[in-house]
Enzyme design. Structure first.
Site, PDB file in Angstrom:
ATOM      1  N   CYS A  48      41.604  37.174  41.896  1.00 48.83           N
ATOM      2  CA  CYS A  48      40.167  37.331  41.685  1.00 48.83           C
ATOM      3  C   CYS A  48      39.912  38.694  41.051  1.00 48.83           C
ATOM      4  CB  CYS A  48      39.465  37.233  43.055  1.00 48.83           C
ATOM      5  SG  CYS A  48      37.703  37.596  43.054  1.00 48.83           S
ATOM      6  N   GLY A  49      38.804  38.824  40.363  1.00 47.52           N
ATOM      7  CA  GLY A  49      38.433  40.109  39.793  1.00 47.52           C
ATOM      8  C   GLY A  49      38.233  41.183  40.853  1.00 47.52           C
TER       9      GLY A  49
END
Length: 173
Positions: A48-49
């Site tokens: 995930c970012g």
């Protein structure tokens, strides 16, 4: 950058200390173990970012370890960003971020029949006393105080080391 706060300090209808976390190593962790400490409960993902927040969560955990417990809840609920097994997730967290705080068994954190019991408590007003804010994405953060009262929800974009989180943990206004 949403923060939801229990302004009226509404107590839970059901105690969080009656619940346990199934850890990714197969053991069971009763939350009553942490009565008297704050709990930061975070749904996480390895792809995930916001995954680099693991590093900040570890720093927060080390900085406030006498008054705070961090527990990560890996979940594959948002764009399938946590595809690994529990063993893969534990290895990834340890190798890449030096994580030493507890990791729950991979589970569902969004509202459904399979929702993790801790996240059901965190997102159900009839259980926690006031909050119905579900996780909006990976790395949503819920803060429970020393008496087991859910006090804050922090959106994923809010860093674990942000001024808002630190103030909530240290009881500063």
């Amino acid at each position: 950058m949403k923060i939801v706060t229990n302004i009226k300090n509404v107590p839970p209808a059901e105690s969080i200390y009656e619940l346990s976390v199934s850890l990714n190593n197969g053991s069971n962790l009763p939350l009553k173990t942490y009565q008297g400490k704050k709990l930061l409960l975070v749904n996480t993902a390895s792809d995930c970012g916001y995954t680099n927040q693991y590093e900040d969560l570890q720093k927060l955990y080390q900085q406030y370890k006498n008054q705070l417990e961090v527990i990560a809840f890996p979940a594959n609920d948002f764009k399938e960003q946590e595809k690994g097994s529990d063993a893969d997730i534990a290895q990834f967290c340890k190798v890449n971020f030096g994580v030493t705080f507890p990791l729950a068994k991979k589970s569902v954190v969004v509202q459904s029949n399979e929702q993790n019991n801790i996240f059901r408590w965190l997102t159900t007003k009839s259980k926690n006393g006031w909050n119905e804010q579900p996780p909006t994405w990976n790395f949503s953060k819920y803060l429970v105080n020393e008496q087991g009262i859910l006090t804050h929800y922090f959106d994923p974009s809010i860093s674990p080391l942000s001024e808002e989180v630190i103030k909530a943990i240290s009881n500063r206004q």
